[in-house]
Design a protein around this motif. Structure first.
Motif, PDB file in Angstrom:
ATOM      1  N   ARG A 178      -2.882  13.708   8.303  1.00 19.42           N
ATOM      2  CA  ARG A 178      -4.133  13.567   7.921  1.00 19.42           C
ATOM      3  C   ARG A 178      -4.727  15.048   7.888  1.00 19.42           C
ATOM      4  NH1 ARG A 178      -4.665   9.024   9.058  1.00 19.42           N
ATOM      5  NH2 ARG A 178      -5.058   9.105  11.042  1.00 19.42           N
ATOM      6  N   PHE A 226      -6.209   6.340   4.811  1.00 21.09           N
ATOM      7  CA  PHE A 226      -7.332   5.435   4.938  1.00 21.09           C
ATOM      8  C   PHE A 226      -7.096   4.577   6.269  1.00 21.09           C
ATOM      9  CE2 PHE A 226      -7.454   6.325   0.478  1.00 21.09           C
ATOM     10  CZ  PHE A 226      -8.412   7.105   0.119  1.00 21.09           C
ATOM     11  N   GLU A 227      -5.933   4.361   6.457  1.00 20.65           N
ATOM     12  CA  GLU A 227      -5.725   3.233   7.654  1.00 20.65           C
ATOM     13  C   GLU A 227      -6.076   4.088   9.079  1.00 20.65           C
ATOM     14  OE1 GLU A 227      -1.927   1.204   7.588  1.00 20.65           O
ATOM     15  OE2 GLU A 227      -2.521   0.085   5.923  1.00 20.65           O
ATOM     16  N   ARG A 228      -6.146   4.971   9.375  1.00 19.11           N
ATOM     17  CA  ARG A 228      -6.468   5.760  10.550  1.00 19.11           C
ATOM     18  C   ARG A 228      -5.523   5.687  11.612  1.00 19.11           C
ATOM     19  NH1 ARG A 228      -9.292   9.853   8.713  1.00 19.11           N
ATOM     20  NH2 ARG A 228     -11.084   9.342   7.750  1.00 19.11           N
ATOM     21  N   ASP A 229      -4.266   5.226  11.185  1.00 18.90           N
ATOM     22  CA  ASP A 229      -3.241   5.243  12.276  1.00 18.90           C
ATOM     23  C   ASP A 229      -2.978   6.685  12.973  1.00 18.90           C
ATOM     24  OD1 ASP A 229      -1.033   4.583  13.742  1.00 18.90           O
ATOM     25  OD2 ASP A 229       0.207   4.079  11.997  1.00 18.90           O
ATOM     26  N   LYS A 266      -2.120   6.219   0.613  1.00 19.35           N
ATOM     27  CA  LYS A 266      -3.398   5.617   1.126  1.00 19.35           C
ATOM     28  C   LYS A 266      -3.196   5.054   2.498  1.00 19.35           C
ATOM     29  CE  LYS A 266      -4.466   3.485  -3.423  1.00 19.35           C
ATOM     30  NZ  LYS A 266      -4.536   2.340  -4.301  1.00 19.35           N
ATOM     31  N   ARG A 267      -1.850   4.869   2.970  1.00 20.71           N
ATOM     32  CA  ARG A 267      -1.885   4.372   4.440  1.00 20.71           C
ATOM     33  C   ARG A 267      -2.206   5.686   5.277  1.00 20.71           C
ATOM     34  NH1 ARG A 267       1.993   5.301   8.129  1.00 20.71           N
ATOM     35  NH2 ARG A 267       3.547   6.066   6.650  1.00 20.71           N
ATOM     36  N   MET A 304       0.885  -1.274  -0.051  1.00 19.76           N
ATOM     37  CA  MET A 304      -0.094   0.036   0.037  1.00 19.76           C
ATOM     38  C   MET A 304       1.116   1.195  -0.023  1.00 19.76           C
ATOM     39  SD  MET A 304      -3.042   1.289   2.718  1.00 19.76           S
ATOM     40  CE  MET A 304      -3.776  -0.116   2.706  1.00 19.76           C
ATOM     41  N   ASP A 364      -0.383   8.968  12.162  1.00 18.44           N
ATOM     42  CA  ASP A 364      -0.547   9.735  10.792  1.00 18.44           C
ATOM     43  C   ASP A 364      -1.600  10.871  11.178  1.00 18.44           C
ATOM     44  OD1 ASP A 364       1.355   8.262   9.620  1.00 18.44           O
ATOM     45  OD2 ASP A 364      -0.311   6.814   9.061  1.00 18.44           O
ATOM     46  N   ASP A 365      -1.959  11.254  12.208  1.00 16.54           N
ATOM     47  CA  ASP A 365      -3.172  12.245  12.489  1.00 16.54           C
ATOM     48  C   ASP A 365      -2.661  13.528  12.099  1.00 16.54           C
ATOM     49  OD1 ASP A 365      -5.103  10.428  13.251  1.00 16.54           O
ATOM     50  OD2 ASP A 365      -4.626  10.701  15.364  1.00 16.54           O
TER      51      ASP A 365
END
Length: 110
Positions: A19, A9-12, A5-6, A1, A15-16
């Motif tokens: 994002r 879409f992954e909502r880790d 995309k990570r 991936m 990564d806030d």
């Protein structure tokens, strides 16, 4: 991936921040363009394909002909004012009718 995309879409939780920055940039870019003209419209000629194949090009051509600056967001063309959106839709309808006549003429010749 891919990394984009990570992040998106992954909502880790790690990564806030990235994002939030992406969302802020997108919101700033489209904030002035709040009036929408849909690029998808039910196909009035047949059941397949579901979406009218002529409509997106008609809308984009109408915006170009009127000199209206637009942004494309989620299958919609966004304009700055309601008057621009109404104008684009009206001109797109007339372009669509012309395209339909040309298409019908071509089909009749076969």
């Amino acid at each position: 991936m891919s990394i984009s995309k990570r992040i998106l879409f992954e909502r880790d939780p790690n990564d806030d921040a990235a994002r939030a920055e992406i969302n802020a940039r997108v919101a700033e870019a489209i904030s002035d363009f709040s009036f929408k003209v849909p690029l998808r419209r039910k196909n009035q000629l047949s059941a397949s394909p579901r979406w009218d194949p002529f409509w997106p090009n008609c809308v984009m051509q109408a915006a170009k002909d009127l000199g209206v600056k637009v942004k494309c967001v989620n299958d919609q063309v966004c304009t700055r004012t309601r008057e621009e959106a109404v104008g684009v839709k009206k001109v797109a309808e007339s372009i669509w009718k012309q395209e339909l006549e040309e298409f019908s003429t071509l089909c009749a010749k076969r």
